[in-house]
Design an enzyme around this catalytic site. Structure first.
Site, PDB file in Angstrom:
ATOM      1  N   HIS A 106       0.921  -1.143   0.135  1.00 45.46           N
ATOM      2  CA  HIS A 106      -0.045  -0.107   0.106  1.00 45.46           C
ATOM      3  C   HIS A 106       0.907   1.175   0.076  1.00 45.46           C
ATOM      4  O   HIS A 106       2.015   1.278   0.590  1.00 45.46           O
ATOM      5  CB  HIS A 106      -0.947   0.021   1.185  1.00 45.46           C
ATOM      6  N   GLU A 142      -3.887   2.340  -7.396  1.00 45.67           N
ATOM      7  CA  GLU A 142      -4.413   3.226  -6.742  1.00 45.67           C
ATOM      8  C   GLU A 142      -3.712   4.736  -6.734  1.00 45.67           C
ATOM      9  O   GLU A 142      -2.308   4.846  -6.289  1.00 45.67           O
ATOM     10  CB  GLU A 142      -4.300   2.736  -5.211  1.00 45.67           C
TER      11      GLU A 142
HETATM   12  P1  PGA Z   1      -9.473   6.011   0.186  1.00 46.72           P
HETATM   13  O1  PGA Z   1      -8.175   4.990   0.497  1.00 46.72           O
HETATM   14  O2  PGA Z   1     -10.670   5.328  -0.396  1.00 46.72           O
HETATM   15  O3  PGA Z   1      -9.806   6.768   1.502  1.00 46.72           O
HETATM   16  O4  PGA Z   1      -8.739   7.024  -1.007  1.00 46.72           O
HETATM   17  C1  PGA Z   1      -8.207   3.841  -0.473  1.00 46.72           C
HETATM   18  C2  PGA Z   1      -6.779   3.375  -0.159  1.00 46.72           C
HETATM   19  O5  PGA Z   1      -5.792   3.832   0.668  1.00 46.72           O
HETATM   20  O6  PGA Z   1      -6.553   2.140  -0.086  1.00 46.72           O
END
Ligand code: PGA
Length: 246
Positions: A93, A165
């Site tokens: 992550h 992401e």
């Molecule tokens: P968010 O986070 O939906 O708050 O943008 C997603 C993540 O960090 O996995």
């Protein structure tokens, strides 16, 4: 295959709070089918939640893992210890990469450890704002995949769930537009073909996903599910996302 909706609860909810949350979510989702729903709470919550959820449709994932199987690694959790409690493990992550300085080599070892213990890694990749502005998004993500999957055979790589992401879209309601997501999704697919000659098992999108945009992301070609951060902290909001895609 049904859509995969993953809640990344980050560092929220004590075991007691997590149990209250889960009771509400189970009630909200009663009778709702069509999506595979995975909760990734803090590690300390996994044991009580696994007990509670063992006969329920909700699955569990861990937010992190260490790459070694046991030993003098204060504060860490081994993949073997997650066996029986979780099915999935989030690896790489952006918060682990940025705040905890995890590098590509360590992430590659973690992915391999998760696979070795028959759990499913959810490998997160994504570019930061500067990299996006400089036009390097696809190059960054391709490089992360090459490095983070370096220890896997083709058979093992087949099991990896990849979450795209974009860091600039995480936690801030700075929504990525479909035409910003699609080229990176294509680059991920191309990279998996080039590296392993296979299709991505499942590709998730994450970054400020909410009930009102969940469907739009899921409708993008190549997207098989969602990784949801802050909108998963409220059980009702998270249930709305699951219902929107079911
Ligand atoms: P968010 O986070 O939906 O708050 O943008 C997603 C993540 O960090 O996995």
């Amino acid at each position: 295959m049904s859509k995969l909706i993953v809640a990344n609860l980050k560092m929220h909810f004590s075991p007691a709070e997590a149990q209250v949350y889960v009771e509400h979510l189970l009630a909200d989702l009663s009778g709702v089918g069509g999506a595979e729903v995975v909760l990734c709470p803090p590690a300390i919550d996994l044991f009580p939640l696994a007990e509670r959820l063992k006969d329920s449709p909700l699955k569990l994932g861990a937010q992190n893992v260490y790459c070694e199987d046991e030993g003098a690694f204060t504060g860490e959790t081994a993949a073997a210890m997650l066996k029986g409690l979780a099915d999935y493990v989030i690896v790489g992550h952006s918060e682990r990469r940025q705040i905890f300085h995890e590098d590509d080599k360590l992430i590659a070892k973690k992915v391999a450890a998760v696979i070795r213990h028959d759990l499913v890694p959810i490998l997160c990749v994504g570019e930061n704002l500067l990299q996006r502005e400089q036009g390097h998004s696809t190059r960054v993500v391709t490089g992360q995949l090459e490095a983070n999957l370096a220890e896997l055979t083709t058979t093992e790589a087949k099991k990896v769930v990849i979450a795209y992401e974009p860091i600039w879209a995480i936690g801030n309601d700075n929504f990525a537009k479909p035409d910003e997501v699609t080229p990176v999704v294509r680059a991920i697919q191309d990279t998996m073909r080039n590296l392993f000659d296979l299709e991505v098992s499942r590709l998730l999108y994450g970054g400020s996903v909410a009930a009102d945009n969940a469907k739009a992301y899921l409708n993008l070609s190549g997207i098989d599910g969602l990784l949801v951060g802050h909108s998963s902290l409220n059980h009702a909001k998270f249930a709305m996302i699951v219902k929107a895609v079911s």
